[in-house]
Write a protein that holds these residues in place. Structure first.
Motif, mmCIF file in Angstrom:
data_model
loop_
_atom_site.group_PDB
_atom_site.id
_atom_site.type_symbol
_atom_site.label_atom_id
_atom_site.label_comp_id
_atom_site.label_asym_id
_atom_site.label_seq_id
_atom_site.Cartn_x
_atom_site.Cartn_y
_atom_site.Cartn_z
ATOM 1 N N TYR A 101 -7.086 2.118 -7.342
ATOM 2 C CA TYR A 101 -7.874 2.439 -6.153
ATOM 3 C C TYR A 101 -9.235 1.766 -6.262
ATOM 4 O O TYR A 101 -9.696 1.406 -7.348
ATOM 5 N N ASP A 142 -11.729 0.027 3.728
ATOM 6 C CA ASP A 142 -10.393 -0.530 3.949
ATOM 7 C C ASP A 142 -10.043 -1.505 2.840
ATOM 8 O O ASP A 142 -10.891 -2.278 2.392
ATOM 9 N N SER A 180 -4.575 -0.087 3.218
ATOM 10 C CA SER A 180 -4.930 1.314 3.001
ATOM 11 C C SER A 180 -6.354 1.545 3.482
ATOM 12 O O SER A 180 -7.172 0.626 3.468
ATOM 13 N N THR A 181 -6.651 2.770 3.918
ATOM 14 C CA THR A 181 -7.999 3.108 4.344
ATOM 15 C C THR A 181 -8.298 4.572 4.040
ATOM 16 O O THR A 181 -7.388 5.396 4.041
ATOM 17 N N GLN A 182 -9.548 4.857 3.763
ATOM 18 C CA GLN A 182 -10.045 6.223 3.587
ATOM 19 C C GLN A 182 -11.368 6.313 4.326
ATOM 20 O O GLN A 182 -12.136 5.350 4.346
ATOM 21 N N THR A 194 -10.208 4.585 -2.157
ATOM 22 C CA THR A 194 -9.097 4.105 -1.333
ATOM 23 C C THR A 194 -8.026 3.484 -2.224
ATOM 24 O O THR A 194 -8.324 2.559 -2.985
ATOM 25 N N TYR A 239 -2.502 0.249 -3.435
ATOM 26 C CA TYR A 239 -1.055 0.038 -3.335
ATOM 27 C C TYR A 239 -0.683 -1.347 -3.855
ATOM 28 O O TYR A 239 0.089 -2.080 -3.229
#
Length: 198
Positions: A78, A101, A111-113, A137, A140
């Motif tokens: 991450y 992102d 992926s995003t948070q 984030t 992956y």
């Protein structure tokens, strides 16, 4: 007699076991190689993303990334981002959202948070004020492919103009002399009944 044989056999077995050399070398494991590759990727990411990164969002404020790192372990990596948001708009901000992102080589979101920035008491974020937080984030495994990147996004809700409590009353057409409204307030409490009196 049986116990005597056992007591003499045990020391002989122990002596034989101690005399045999044991090799503790293990072959390279696939996980060890993955870990080494991840550590190299971490080092490259650290070298490319050192320092402070400032992002200005017109009409929404500024996000300053103080530190961003590639963390975790192979299979569960991450991006960790420590940032602060500053309200640089013309009005106070009621709430703001900051997103981190992870993008692939084509610029698509992998992926995003997001963080919801809101003051815990019912006051807006004043002009010039700061709000600090941290985002994590997942990548992956996007870091394994060349050309991957990251970006910051920010959206803020500005404080709206307050609606007057007593909006002005429009004068009806054709009426010349309209008296002002009559407001009756009884603050003395004389008209209140406090129970029956006999």
């Amino acid at each position: 007699m049986n116990s005597r044989r056992t007591s003499t056999a045990i020391p002989l077995l122990l002596a034989a076991a101690c005399a045999t050399p044991v090799s503790f070398e293990r072959p390279d494991h696939a996980l060890k190689t993955e870990l080494q590759d991840f550590q190299v990727a971490q080092q490259v990411f650290r070298e490319q993303n050192t320092g402070v990164h400032k992002f200005d969002f017109e009409g929404h404020g500024r996000v300053t990334v103080r530190e961003i790192t590639l963390d975790g372990f192979p299979g569960s990596t991450y991006l960790k981002c420590r940032f602060h948001y500053q309200n640089r708009t013309k009005k106070p901000v009621v709430q703001s959202w900051v997103s981190l992102d992870v993008l692939d080589a084509e610029g698509r979101i992998v992926s995003t948070q997001s963080c919801h920035l809101i003051v815990p008491v019912p006051i807006p974020i004043a002009r010039g004020s700061y709000y600090s937080d941290e985002l994590r984030t997942p990548t992956y495994d996007a870091y394994l492919k060349e050309g991957w990147s990251w970006r910051i996004r920010c959206v803020a809700d500005l404080e709206a103009e307050e609606e007057p409590l007593n909006p002005p009353v429009k004068r009806p057409a054709g009426v010349q002399h309209l008296p002002p409204p009559v407001i009756i307030k009884d603050r003395s409490g004389r008209n209140r009944q406090r129970g029956w009196q006999w």
